[in-house]
Design a protein around this motif. Sequence first.
Motif, PDB file in Angstrom:
ATOM      1  N   ILE A  10      -6.918  -3.244   2.425  1.00  0.00           N
ATOM      2  CA  ILE A  10      -8.114  -2.615   1.875  1.00  0.00           C
ATOM      3  C   ILE A  10      -8.808  -1.685   2.862  1.00  0.00           C
ATOM      4  O   ILE A  10      -9.384  -0.719   2.391  1.00  0.00           O
ATOM      5  CB  ILE A  10      -9.091  -3.694   1.365  1.00  0.00           C
ATOM      6  CG1 ILE A  10      -8.521  -4.317   0.106  1.00  0.00           C
ATOM      7  CG2 ILE A  10     -10.467  -3.153   1.090  1.00  0.00           C
ATOM      8  CD1 ILE A  10      -9.386  -5.408  -0.491  1.00  0.00           C
ATOM      9  N   LYS A  71      -6.396 -10.261  -4.167  1.00  0.00           N
ATOM     10  CA  LYS A  71      -6.683  -9.727  -5.495  1.00  0.00           C
ATOM     11  C   LYS A  71      -6.982  -8.225  -5.430  1.00  0.00           C
ATOM     12  O   LYS A  71      -6.401  -7.426  -6.174  1.00  0.00           O
ATOM     13  CB  LYS A  71      -7.878 -10.471  -6.093  1.00  0.00           C
ATOM     14  CG  LYS A  71      -8.359  -9.895  -7.411  1.00  0.00           C
ATOM     15  CD  LYS A  71      -9.596 -10.639  -7.908  1.00  0.00           C
ATOM     16  CE  LYS A  71     -10.141  -9.991  -9.179  1.00  0.00           C
ATOM     17  NZ  LYS A  71     -11.370 -10.693  -9.655  1.00  0.00           N
ATOM     18  N   TYR A  72      -7.861  -7.830  -4.507  1.00  0.00           N
ATOM     19  CA  TYR A  72      -8.278  -6.428  -4.462  1.00  0.00           C
ATOM     20  C   TYR A  72      -7.249  -5.526  -3.792  1.00  0.00           C
ATOM     21  O   TYR A  72      -7.195  -4.321  -4.068  1.00  0.00           O
ATOM     22  CB  TYR A  72      -9.647  -6.322  -3.780  1.00  0.00           C
ATOM     23  CG  TYR A  72     -10.755  -6.708  -4.716  1.00  0.00           C
ATOM     24  CD1 TYR A  72     -11.266  -5.795  -5.634  1.00  0.00           C
ATOM     25  CD2 TYR A  72     -11.247  -8.010  -4.736  1.00  0.00           C
ATOM     26  CE1 TYR A  72     -12.257  -6.157  -6.526  1.00  0.00           C
ATOM     27  CE2 TYR A  72     -12.239  -8.393  -5.624  1.00  0.00           C
ATOM     28  CZ  TYR A  72     -12.743  -7.461  -6.512  1.00  0.00           C
ATOM     29  OH  TYR A  72     -13.715  -7.819  -7.412  1.00  0.00           O
ATOM     30  N   CYS A  76      -5.975  -2.058  -5.443  1.00  0.00           N
ATOM     31  CA  CYS A  76      -6.019  -0.790  -4.701  1.00  0.00           C
ATOM     32  C   CYS A  76      -4.668  -0.086  -4.669  1.00  0.00           C
ATOM     33  O   CYS A  76      -4.605   1.125  -4.408  1.00  0.00           O
ATOM     34  CB  CYS A  76      -6.487  -1.038  -3.268  1.00  0.00           C
ATOM     35  SG  CYS A  76      -8.254  -1.345  -3.121  1.00  0.00           S
TER      36      CYS A  76
END
Length: 288
Positions: A10, A71-72, A76
């Motif tokens: 991220i 999850k993110y 992304c």
Amino acid sequence: MAPKQQSSLIPLTKRLRLPPASRPEKALVSLDLPKGEKEQQEAIEHIDEVQNEIDRLHEQVSEEILKVEEKYNKLCQPFFQKRSELIAKISNFWVTTFVNHPQVSALLGEEDEEVLHYLTRVDVTGFEDIKPGYRIDFYFDKNPYFKNKVLSKESHLNESGDPPSKSTEIKWKTGKDLMKCSSQMQSKASRKRQHEEPESFFTWVNGHCDAAADELGEVVKDDIWPNPLQCYLVSDMDDEEGVGEEEDDDDEEEEGLEDVDEERDEDEGEEDEGDDEGEEGEKDEGDD
């Protein structure tokens, strides 16, 4: 077509890694202690119990953070892919980005920059199980320096906390080994240097377990990868600031010239008044 990426960063959030707590061995409160010391000893033991609960919560938080990151990172992924496709349309994007970053540019010699003109894509990915670590992939067009199409560098933490790494062996073409040339020049220039540091960008890419190299990896992962456009546009922003400063300087110079002109006008006015008074005085004497 680039190979399918693993779970992307991220970038990776700074891990909440707490060192094992060094706790005093729990001892029974001696009945022979004075009242004040006995109360302090009891308080210390209660603090230790509370600290145990805090540490357990910290461990739980770390696990939750990893789940959220996983999850993110997946969410992304399509955006990273789209960004890479758009970057591919801009010539010399990555070499400009690296040159504009002070810590990366410090390792770039003229030939390093020449090689990086063939760099078309950079990917930073985390391991599939979100273990502490990451991999950086550098994709190159066909070039006169080496045969590799992709150079990869992995960094990860083992149980002892040491940051080992492994990387792709660079297959240099005859007479084009920048690492060898850089090593020879560096050994002549700094034989007395005590701390081993990467001698060039490609000695970092191909290096292992070097503290400074790992720091550079963190720079690529945490500073450049999240928003490479910001680094790419640094020179343009500097140019705009420079133009603004020049305009301010011009305005100040014009104001200064105006002030000088006004002072000159005032001085000339005073001189004219003095001359008129002198002429009137001479006329009066003549009349007498």
